[in-house]
Design an enzyme around this catalytic site. Structure first.
Site, PDB file in Angstrom:
ATOM      1  N   ASP A 110      -1.929   5.668  -6.204  1.00 61.66           N
ATOM      2  CA  ASP A 110      -2.218   5.098  -5.029  1.00 61.66           C
ATOM      3  C   ASP A 110      -2.111   3.466  -5.392  1.00 61.66           C
ATOM      4  O   ASP A 110      -2.930   3.360  -6.616  1.00 61.66           O
ATOM      5  CB  ASP A 110      -3.370   5.346  -4.318  1.00 61.66           C
ATOM      6  CG  ASP A 110      -3.797   4.291  -2.943  1.00 61.66           C
ATOM      7  OD1 ASP A 110      -2.787   3.900  -2.760  1.00 61.66           O
ATOM      8  OD2 ASP A 110      -4.819   4.393  -2.739  1.00 61.66           O
TER       9      ASP A 110
ATOM     10  N   ASP B  53       0.775  -1.172  -0.071  1.00 60.76           N
ATOM     11  CA  ASP B  53       0.051   0.153  -0.053  1.00 60.76           C
ATOM     12  C   ASP B  53       0.753   1.363  -0.063  1.00 60.76           C
ATOM     13  O   ASP B  53       1.506   1.510   0.974  1.00 60.76           O
ATOM     14  CB  ASP B  53      -0.789  -0.134   1.357  1.00 60.76           C
ATOM     15  CG  ASP B  53      -1.960   1.096   1.105  1.00 60.76           C
ATOM     16  OD1 ASP B  53      -2.158   1.795   0.097  1.00 60.76           O
ATOM     17  OD2 ASP B  53      -2.567   1.492   2.031  1.00 60.76           O
TER      18      ASP B  53
END
Length: 429
Positions: free
Chosen positions: A309, A103
């Site tokens: 992201d 992440d």
């Protein structure tokens, strides 16, 4: 709860060789780690998968917006588990395997561990710090403690992190040896989660790659890192590269390496986590879309702008940009409209009755770089159920999602503060 945590702390400390060691700087020359992806059950139809992806991406964006106002709300780990990318590593001495979500939108490295007040199901045994000779709990006086929402418990740093889908993890910050492939890295700060609630999409925790002090890149201090994500419908393996292994070489399809500077995070964003990109506009084919400049401006409160992201599936843009994109798509696609809202656009598509339209590349124009996105990366199609735009509308910070990042080698140069990218066959790197 406090009493139980105190008792468990005594247990954890009693098995640790040294309760409060000096922080170890983890240096590395470079290594690579395989990336796989989670998949939703085959029983889900295309329509169900797409709408679940919408819900996950919507929630992710909401949490990014909330994160500008709370130091305890971070990015969501989404419930349905088909948009996350996973890496395998090991913790402790002797090594105990874990599988964690990769992440770039969060910082903390953590895994579930025992003794456990509450643990979520996971595919491998829970990490047992009592069996590791290199595990040590950190004191509240450690500088690492300020890199996460925390409190003190008998002078030990107890973290408490809640995620946007109501997933929560609580436990103690500690140092431990982490192993990536054959590379062992001692002294990394990570979270030993002994109270966990929600879902982990079949993983054991998270490896944060954000810009905050507790992320993997921040702790390893590599000059750069990169990743290459395999396609959404593929079971092949991509890779994460750190340090000297992170480079854009000759193995990329067509075009040349593009580089754009990364913008500093607004002061309102906690922990300086996100990677902001200087987006200038979007084209479809040769047409520069008339998107207002205000659609991507970063506001003083931290909202606005665009981040990249790895944990969000769909790309999310400001409503003003979304409506311009939709208008252009509708002029190109002559299929029956199945869904057209202020947030989504989908078409009906019946094989034998409808032909998939020819559509030009979409281009994201950044400062000094153009990211070319072919049709199959901005439109999601299924031969039985439909064709949907892989872009949704959302106020706040825009997000370049991982669907558009498929088969693209993306390099984060932390020293030069720049992002580089090139088309690649991620399963062949």
């Amino acid at each position: 709860m406090a009493t139980v945590l105190s008792l468990l702390l005594v247990v954890l400390l009693s098995h640790a060789p040294s309760a409060f060691p000096a922080t170890t700087t983890a240096a590395t020359t470079g290594f690579r780690v395989a990336i796989t992806r989670t998949h939703s059950p085959n029983s889900f139809t295309f329509k169900e998968r797409f709408h679940r992806a919408v819900q996950r991406s919507r929630r992710r964006r909401e949490v990014l917006k909330l994160a500008n106002y709370s130091r305890h709300d971070v990015e969501a780990v989404f419930k349905w588990g088909d948009s996350e990318y996973l890496i395998e590593l090991a913790v402790g001495t002797p090594m105990q395997p874990i599988t964690a979500i990769l992440d770039t939108g969060s910082d903390l490295i953590w895994t579930q561990c025992t003794p456990c007040i509450r643990c979520l199901p996971q595919p491998s045994p829970y990490y047992k710090p009592s069996t590791s000779s290199t595990y040590s709990v950190l004191p509240c006086s450690s500088p690492s403690c300020s890199g996460v929402g925390h409190r003190c418990n008998q002078k030990a740093c107890q973290y408490d992190t809640s995620y946007g889908d109501n997933t929560e993890t609580r436990g103690f910050l500690a140092t431990e040896t982490l192993t990536f492939g054959r590379k062992r890295v001692p002294g990394l700060t990570f979270g030993c989660g002994i109270w966990n609630n929600g879902t982990l999409s079949g993983s054991t925790g998270i490896v944060g790659l954000g810009r905050g002090t507790l992320s993997l890149p921040s702790q390893l201090h590599p000059r750069r890192f990169s990743y290459c994500l395999t396609p959404y419908n593929s079971s092949s393996t991509g890779h994460l590269f750190l340090g000297s292994k992170a480079k854009l070489g000759r193995r990329h399809r067509g075009g040349h390496v593009q580089t754009t500077p990364m913008l500093p995070s607004p002061s309102a964003v906690p922990f300086n986590t996100y990677y902001y990109l200087p987006i200038q506009g979007i084209s479809l084919g040769r047409t520069l879309l008339p998107i207002p400049k205000t659609a991507f401006q970063i506001k003083k409160d931290g909202n606005g702008g665009m981040i990249i992201d790895s944990g969000t599936l769909l790309t999310i843009v400001d409503p003003a940009a979304f409506h311009v994109i939709v208008k252009k798509i509708l002029s190109l696609v002559h299929l029956p409209v199945a869904t057209s809202t202020d947030e989504l656009l989908c078409f009906s598509w019946t094989p034998g009755l409808h032909r998939l339209p020819e559509m030009p590349d979409m281009v994201f124009h950044f400062d000094g770089a153009d990211m070319v996105v072919p049709k199959d990366k901005y439109m999601i199609s299924d031969p039985e159920e439909g064709l949907c735009l892989a872009i949704m509308s959302g106020e706040g910070t825009s997000i370049l999602g991982n669907y558009m990042q498929q088969d693209m080698h993306i390099l984060y140069d932390l020293k030069a503060n720049s992002l580089s990218f090139a088309d690649a066959r991620c399963d062949q790197l």
